[in-house]
Design a protein around this motif. Structure first.
Motif, PDB file in Angstrom:
ATOM      1  N   MET A 245       0.872  -1.022   0.124  1.00  0.00           N
ATOM      2  CA  MET A 245       0.131   0.058  -0.010  1.00  0.00           C
ATOM      3  C   MET A 245       0.746   1.316  -0.090  1.00  0.00           C
ATOM      4  N   GLY A 246       1.902   1.268   0.842  1.00  0.00           N
ATOM      5  CA  GLY A 246       2.807   2.487   0.831  1.00  0.00           C
ATOM      6  C   GLY A 246       3.410   2.710  -0.314  1.00  0.00           C
ATOM      7  N   ALA A 247       4.018   1.869  -0.941  1.00  0.00           N
ATOM      8  CA  ALA A 247       4.876   1.996  -2.076  1.00  0.00           C
ATOM      9  C   ALA A 247       3.897   2.571  -3.261  1.00  0.00           C
ATOM     10  N   ALA A 248       2.514   1.909  -3.376  1.00  0.00           N
ATOM     11  CA  ALA A 248       1.809   2.466  -4.510  1.00  0.00           C
ATOM     12  C   ALA A 248       1.591   4.154  -4.115  1.00  0.00           C
ATOM     13  N   VAL A 249       1.232   4.555  -2.862  1.00  0.00           N
ATOM     14  CA  VAL A 249       0.881   5.788  -2.403  1.00  0.00           C
ATOM     15  C   VAL A 249       2.148   6.616  -2.670  1.00  0.00           C
ATOM     16  N   THR A 250       3.344   6.502  -2.302  1.00  0.00           N
ATOM     17  CA  THR A 250       4.382   7.195  -2.503  1.00  0.00           C
ATOM     18  C   THR A 250       5.067   7.293  -3.918  1.00  0.00           C
ATOM     19  N   SER A 251       4.870   6.136  -4.662  1.00  0.00           N
ATOM     20  CA  SER A 251       5.153   6.141  -6.228  1.00  0.00           C
ATOM     21  C   SER A 251       4.138   7.231  -6.903  1.00  0.00           C
ATOM     22  N   ALA A 252       3.053   7.443  -6.368  1.00  0.00           N
ATOM     23  CA  ALA A 252       2.117   8.460  -7.093  1.00  0.00           C
ATOM     24  C   ALA A 252       2.335   9.725  -6.536  1.00  0.00           C
ATOM     25  N   GLY A 253       3.392   9.966  -5.879  1.00  0.00           N
ATOM     26  CA  GLY A 253       3.665  11.455  -5.216  1.00  0.00           C
ATOM     27  C   GLY A 253       2.792  11.702  -3.696  1.00  0.00           C
ATOM     28  N   GLY A 254       2.133  10.563  -3.360  1.00  0.00           N
ATOM     29  CA  GLY A 254       1.381  10.749  -2.186  1.00  0.00           C
ATOM     30  C   GLY A 254       2.065  10.929  -0.724  1.00  0.00           C
ATOM     31  N   GLU A 255       1.612  10.853   0.204  1.00  0.00           N
ATOM     32  CA  GLU A 255       2.090  11.253   1.704  1.00  0.00           C
ATOM     33  C   GLU A 255       1.432  10.149   2.463  1.00  0.00           C
ATOM     34  N   ILE A 256       2.118   9.080   3.102  1.00  0.00           N
ATOM     35  CA  ILE A 256       1.681   8.430   4.056  1.00  0.00           C
ATOM     36  C   ILE A 256       1.496   9.003   5.250  1.00  0.00           C
ATOM     37  N   LEU A 257       0.556   9.143   5.817  1.00  0.00           N
ATOM     38  CA  LEU A 257       0.205   9.997   7.264  1.00  0.00           C
ATOM     39  C   LEU A 257       0.301   9.284   8.481  1.00  0.00           C
ATOM     40  N   LYS A 258      -0.235   8.060   8.628  1.00  0.00           N
ATOM     41  CA  LYS A 258      -0.111   7.236   9.601  1.00  0.00           C
ATOM     42  C   LYS A 258      -0.522   5.913   9.729  1.00  0.00           C
ATOM     43  N   PHE A 259      -0.043   4.911  10.238  1.00  0.00           N
ATOM     44  CA  PHE A 259      -0.614   3.622  10.568  1.00  0.00           C
ATOM     45  C   PHE A 259      -1.390   3.441  11.684  1.00  0.00           C
ATOM     46  N   MET A 260      -2.479   2.918  11.862  1.00  0.00           N
ATOM     47  CA  MET A 260      -3.461   2.668  12.918  1.00  0.00           C
ATOM     48  C   MET A 260      -3.844   0.888  12.922  1.00  0.00           C
ATOM     49  N   GLY A 261      -2.955   0.358  13.710  1.00  0.00           N
ATOM     50  CA  GLY A 261      -3.130  -1.200  13.731  1.00  0.00           C
ATOM     51  C   GLY A 261      -3.167  -1.768  12.160  1.00  0.00           C
ATOM     52  N   ASP A 262      -4.206  -2.117  11.710  1.00  0.00           N
ATOM     53  CA  ASP A 262      -4.215  -2.676  10.289  1.00  0.00           C
ATOM     54  C   ASP A 262      -4.669  -1.524   9.309  1.00  0.00           C
TER      55      ASP A 262
END
Length: 397
Positions: A245-262
């Motif tokens: 999930m994170g690789a897809a977001v960052t590759s698109a120029g997005g920002e991962i904000l937080k992980f909350m459990g699952d």
């Protein structure tokens, strides 16, 4: 340092460059290149200069900057665990780090064991010196200098370089501390948030309002899975899932904000109203890429007799506040606003509708009609009126 030595340092044009110009260079690669060139211009027989920077980063343990005369600088990352391998242990650097001492090896006529020394000798090098760089907090980096002049460095060459390396150490210490801070902030709060924190945006309640595509996803059935799997298996599962999930977001120029459990909250900022449709397009493409990555993971998991991963992912477009939220001495740099709440509630519809990716009407309206399929109106928690929900037209259930 006696008065005669101090006078010698102050009269040295190379020392003058270190204290008047070198500290202005903020890019480490540029600094190493300029240092090598200045040393050669000062008449010292330098063939190669290498700076070994240890750092804190989730993917690598350090970097190496290698300057060769007339060839510029090459930069390489050192993976975690490299220090346990033969490529590292069979060279002079372990003695520099572990014993905190200078290592000198004359390469002419020597039977050399270390691969790096054999390589340097094959390039015509004659003398190798590696020395520790002691930072004020106890951290140690390393520097190596290599000559290709017959006979190598003279005693006066090394005395001069040894005195100057103190100035070099203070400069690269600032680079190293900055890089560590940047790496840690990138890893724990995200690149955009990290940049803003380093720029001084640390006051509670401070932030900016922006438009963004909100990405909210979580694993289905995770509570039951975590109850039956061993701890290490659960951690591995989460890392695989968040990695996709994170690789897809960052590759698109997005920002991962937080992980909350699952669950994972991310966003793709909209640069301006004219870029709204393009941002939505990148988010949808990233969601499809994430689904493909999860499918690939599941192929391996099923073959190994493990349970396939099932997820729900919602995309919504809206206005958010991006900034510092929390207690007076413990802040979270995140997003808040009705759009975030809407995305979290929308994700629950993925399970009801039996598809992995759902879109809000605000997202669907900016996509080609053939790219989406309506799922009808659904009630979302704490929202009075039923909301239109859509799915991607080419995403399997």
């Amino acid at each position: 340092m006696d008065e005669e030595t101090l006078s010698r340092v102050y009269d040295d044009p190379l020392a003058h460059w270190f204290v008047t110009e070198a500290y202005r260079i903020s890019d480490t690669t540029e600094l190493i290149a300029a240092t090598g060139e200045q040393i050669v211009a000062a008449g010292l027989p330098l063939y190669r200069l290498a700076y070994f920077q240890r750092t804190l980063h989730p993917e690598f343990s350090g970097k190496g900057y290698f300057w060769r005369r007339d060839r510029g600088v090459e930069v390489g990352s050192v993976p975690h665990g490299f220090q346990d391998g033969a490529d590292y242990l069979d060279n002079p650097l372990p003695a520099v780090y572990q014993h905190r001492k200078i290592v000198r090896v004359r390469l002419e006529g020597e039977e050399l064991q270390a691969p790096v020394l054999r390589q340097l000798k094959s390039e015509g090098a004659t003398d190798y010196v590696a020395l520790p760089l002691f930072f004020t907090g106890g951290h140690i980096d390393a520097l190596s200098i290599v000559s290709d002049r017959p006979g190598g460095f003279t005693g006066s060459d090394l005395d001069r370089l040894y005195l100057l390396h103190f100035a070099f150490t203070r400069i690269v210490e600032t680079h190293s501390l900055r890089d560590m801070a940047t790496n840690l902030l990138d890893a724990y709060v995200g690149r955009a948030a990290g940049e803003r924190i380093l720029a001084g945006e640390v006051k509670r309640g401070e932030g900016q309002t922006m438009e963004a595509v909100i990405w909210y996803c979580d694993l289905r059935g995770f509570t039951r899975t975590s109850d039956v799997l061993p701890r290490d298996s659960v951690i591995c599962l989460l890392n695989d899932y968040f990695g996709a999930m994170g690789a897809a977001v960052t590759s698109a120029g997005g920002e991962i904000l937080k992980f909350m459990g699952d669950a994972m909250l991310a966003m793709l900022p909209v640069p301006d109203p004219a870029g709204r449709a393009a941002t939505v397009g990148r988010a949808v493409h990233a969601a499809s890429a994430a689904a493909q990555s999860i499918a690939a993971l599941n192929g391996g998991r099923v073959a190994a007799g493990e349970q396939a991963l099932r997820f729900g992912l919602a995309l919504h477009l809206g206005e958010v506040m991006f900034g510092n939220i929390g207690a007076s001495q413990r802040l979270d740099f995140t997003v808040i606003g009705p759009a975030v709440n809407y995305a979290a509630r929308l994700e629950k519809i993925a399970a009801v509708a039996g598809c992995p990716i759902v879109l809000s009407q605000a997202v669907a309206e900016l996509l080609p009609r053939e790219a989406v399929r309506p799922l009808g109106r659904h009630l979302l928690k704490d929202i009075d009126q039923p909301q239109m929900v859509y799915r991607l037209g080419d995403t399997p259930d």
